[in-house]
Motif scaffolding. Sequence first.
Motif, PDB file in Angstrom:
ATOM      1  N   PRO A  68      17.678  -5.709  74.365  1.00  0.00           N
ATOM      2  CA  PRO A  68      16.659  -5.640  75.416  1.00  0.00           C
ATOM      3  C   PRO A  68      15.971  -4.273  75.514  1.00  0.00           C
ATOM      4  O   PRO A  68      14.805  -4.204  75.886  1.00  0.00           O
ATOM      5  CB  PRO A  68      17.446  -5.929  76.694  1.00  0.00           C
ATOM      6  CG  PRO A  68      18.622  -6.724  76.242  1.00  0.00           C
ATOM      7  CD  PRO A  68      18.963  -6.187  74.873  1.00  0.00           C
ATOM      8  N   ASP A  69      16.677  -3.191  75.128  1.00  0.00           N
ATOM      9  CA  ASP A  69      16.105  -1.855  75.288  1.00  0.00           C
ATOM     10  C   ASP A  69      15.739  -1.159  73.979  1.00  0.00           C
ATOM     11  O   ASP A  69      15.226  -0.042  73.991  1.00  0.00           O
ATOM     12  CB  ASP A  69      17.064  -0.965  76.079  1.00  0.00           C
ATOM     13  CG  ASP A  69      18.394  -0.749  75.369  1.00  0.00           C
ATOM     14  OD1 ASP A  69      18.740  -1.557  74.477  1.00  0.00           O
ATOM     15  OD2 ASP A  69      19.096   0.222  75.707  1.00  0.00           O
ATOM     16  N   ARG A  70      15.976  -1.804  72.832  1.00  0.00           N
ATOM     17  CA  ARG A  70      15.688  -1.153  71.556  1.00  0.00           C
ATOM     18  C   ARG A  70      15.673  -2.169  70.422  1.00  0.00           C
ATOM     19  O   ARG A  70      16.252  -3.240  70.526  1.00  0.00           O
ATOM     20  CB  ARG A  70      16.729  -0.086  71.255  1.00  0.00           C
ATOM     21  CG  ARG A  70      18.071  -0.698  70.914  1.00  0.00           C
ATOM     22  CD  ARG A  70      19.212   0.297  70.907  1.00  0.00           C
ATOM     23  NE  ARG A  70      20.453  -0.408  70.776  1.00  0.00           N
ATOM     24  CZ  ARG A  70      21.100  -0.991  71.782  1.00  0.00           C
ATOM     25  NH1 ARG A  70      20.636  -0.912  72.999  1.00  0.00           N
ATOM     26  NH2 ARG A  70      22.220  -1.649  71.568  1.00  0.00           N
ATOM     27  N   GLU A  71      15.012  -1.766  69.329  1.00  0.00           N
ATOM     28  CA  GLU A  71      15.067  -2.504  68.076  1.00  0.00           C
ATOM     29  C   GLU A  71      15.403  -1.505  66.988  1.00  0.00           C
ATOM     30  O   GLU A  71      14.966  -0.355  67.034  1.00  0.00           O
ATOM     31  CB  GLU A  71      13.742  -3.213  67.786  1.00  0.00           C
ATOM     32  CG  GLU A  71      13.462  -4.324  68.790  1.00  0.00           C
ATOM     33  CD  GLU A  71      12.249  -5.152  68.444  1.00  0.00           C
ATOM     34  OE1 GLU A  71      11.931  -5.306  67.239  1.00  0.00           O
ATOM     35  OE2 GLU A  71      11.614  -5.660  69.379  1.00  0.00           O
ATOM     36  N   THR A  72      16.193  -1.950  66.022  1.00  0.00           N
ATOM     37  CA  THR A  72      16.688  -1.064  64.978  1.00  0.00           C
ATOM     38  C   THR A  72      16.280  -1.610  63.619  1.00  0.00           C
ATOM     39  O   THR A  72      16.416  -2.800  63.352  1.00  0.00           O
ATOM     40  CB  THR A  72      18.224  -0.952  65.067  1.00  0.00           C
ATOM     41  OG1 THR A  72      18.566  -0.554  66.389  1.00  0.00           O
ATOM     42  CG2 THR A  72      18.756   0.047  64.068  1.00  0.00           C
ATOM     43  N   PHE A  73      15.799  -0.704  62.771  1.00  0.00           N
ATOM     44  CA  PHE A  73      15.277  -1.081  61.466  1.00  0.00           C
ATOM     45  C   PHE A  73      15.910  -0.236  60.370  1.00  0.00           C
ATOM     46  O   PHE A  73      16.265   0.923  60.594  1.00  0.00           O
ATOM     47  CB  PHE A  73      13.758  -0.858  61.433  1.00  0.00           C
ATOM     48  CG  PHE A  73      13.027  -1.619  62.490  1.00  0.00           C
ATOM     49  CD1 PHE A  73      12.539  -2.891  62.239  1.00  0.00           C
ATOM     50  CD2 PHE A  73      12.832  -1.074  63.750  1.00  0.00           C
ATOM     51  CE1 PHE A  73      11.872  -3.603  63.219  1.00  0.00           C
ATOM     52  CE2 PHE A  73      12.167  -1.776  64.747  1.00  0.00           C
ATOM     53  CZ  PHE A  73      11.689  -3.045  64.480  1.00  0.00           C
ATOM     54  N   LEU A  74      16.012  -0.813  59.176  1.00  0.00           N
ATOM     55  CA  LEU A  74      16.384  -0.063  57.985  1.00  0.00           C
ATOM     56  C   LEU A  74      15.099   0.250  57.234  1.00  0.00           C
ATOM     57  O   LEU A  74      14.265  -0.634  57.014  1.00  0.00           O
ATOM     58  CB  LEU A  74      17.343  -0.873  57.109  1.00  0.00           C
ATOM     59  CG  LEU A  74      18.725  -1.109  57.711  1.00  0.00           C
ATOM     60  CD1 LEU A  74      19.545  -2.021  56.797  1.00  0.00           C
ATOM     61  CD2 LEU A  74      19.457   0.201  57.957  1.00  0.00           C
ATOM     62  N   VAL A  75      14.939   1.509  56.851  1.00  0.00           N
ATOM     63  CA  VAL A  75      13.709   1.989  56.218  1.00  0.00           C
ATOM     64  C   VAL A  75      14.060   2.728  54.938  1.00  0.00           C
ATOM     65  O   VAL A  75      15.219   3.008  54.660  1.00  0.00           O
ATOM     66  CB  VAL A  75      12.930   2.908  57.192  1.00  0.00           C
ATOM     67  CG1 VAL A  75      12.500   2.147  58.441  1.00  0.00           C
ATOM     68  CG2 VAL A  75      13.745   4.140  57.573  1.00  0.00           C
ATOM     69  N   GLU A  76      13.044   3.079  54.172  1.00  0.00           N
ATOM     70  CA  GLU A  76      13.276   3.801  52.922  1.00  0.00           C
ATOM     71  C   GLU A  76      13.876   5.178  53.224  1.00  0.00           C
ATOM     72  O   GLU A  76      13.656   5.741  54.298  1.00  0.00           O
ATOM     73  CB  GLU A  76      11.984   3.923  52.105  1.00  0.00           C
ATOM     74  CG  GLU A  76      10.872   4.700  52.767  1.00  0.00           C
ATOM     75  CD  GLU A  76       9.985   3.858  53.693  1.00  0.00           C
ATOM     76  OE1 GLU A  76       9.085   4.448  54.314  1.00  0.00           O
ATOM     77  OE2 GLU A  76      10.206   2.649  53.821  1.00  0.00           O
ATOM     78  N   PRO A  77      14.631   5.728  52.259  1.00  0.00           N
ATOM     79  CA  PRO A  77      15.350   6.988  52.490  1.00  0.00           C
ATOM     80  C   PRO A  77      14.454   8.170  52.889  1.00  0.00           C
ATOM     81  O   PRO A  77      14.872   9.035  53.643  1.00  0.00           O
ATOM     82  CB  PRO A  77      16.045   7.280  51.163  1.00  0.00           C
ATOM     83  CG  PRO A  77      16.117   5.965  50.471  1.00  0.00           C
ATOM     84  CD  PRO A  77      14.932   5.164  50.940  1.00  0.00           C
ATOM     85  N   ASP A  78      13.227   8.208  52.408  1.00  0.00           N
ATOM     86  CA  ASP A  78      12.349   9.337  52.714  1.00  0.00           C
ATOM     87  C   ASP A  78      11.469   9.103  53.941  1.00  0.00           C
ATOM     88  O   ASP A  78      10.572   9.893  54.235  1.00  0.00           O
ATOM     89  CB  ASP A  78      11.494   9.698  51.501  1.00  0.00           C
ATOM     90  CG  ASP A  78      10.566   8.570  51.070  1.00  0.00           C
ATOM     91  OD1 ASP A  78      10.689   7.431  51.575  1.00  0.00           O
ATOM     92  OD2 ASP A  78       9.712   8.834  50.202  1.00  0.00           O
ATOM     93  N   HIS A  79      11.741   8.058  54.670  1.00  0.00           N
ATOM     94  CA  HIS A  79      10.928   7.701  55.836  1.00  0.00           C
ATOM     95  C   HIS A  79      10.861   8.829  56.865  1.00  0.00           C
ATOM     96  O   HIS A  79       9.804   9.110  57.436  1.00  0.00           O
ATOM     97  CB  HIS A  79      11.497   6.428  56.478  1.00  0.00           C
ATOM     98  CG  HIS A  79      10.613   5.831  57.509  1.00  0.00           C
ATOM     99  ND1 HIS A  79       9.498   5.107  57.190  1.00  0.00           N
ATOM    100  CD2 HIS A  79      10.679   5.860  58.861  1.00  0.00           C
ATOM    101  CE1 HIS A  79       8.909   4.699  58.295  1.00  0.00           C
ATOM    102  NE2 HIS A  79       9.605   5.146  59.331  1.00  0.00           N
TER     103      HIS A  79
END
Length: 132
Positions: free
Chosen positions: A63-74
């Motif tokens: 409800p208070d956040r969303e979490t993502f996996l991104v490229e290492p140099d993001h």
Amino acid sequence: MGAGSDGEGAASHPIDGTALLKTAALASVPADRLPALLACVQADLAPRLDEYRRRYERIEAAPDRETFLVEPDHWEAIGRRLDLADRERDAVARAHETAVERWGSTTGRRGEFETALEIRSAVVIGVDASGE
């Protein structure tokens, strides 16, 4: 995970207190500077939430956040955009990764997330109560 607060009740960043304390202990920036850095990053990321939803793997939607996996140099790109020093950028990235590891511990997925974080980075974006 509870969000950080700016003292007026509004969430200023989505990193909980325990993750913040752990990051502060390991960061190369003053502990009292970290919440302001996280708030600055949150202000930059929040308007980009829809882009993250389209582009990256979302591993959590709370409800208070969303979490993502991104490229290492993001985080390098975020650091350049916000004119963060290398140590500031590294501290903020560490806080986001620590938050993901803590969430993984509470859900029995810590090993999975630790493995993912060996090849990718994490971005946690706070959202308001309506999910926007």
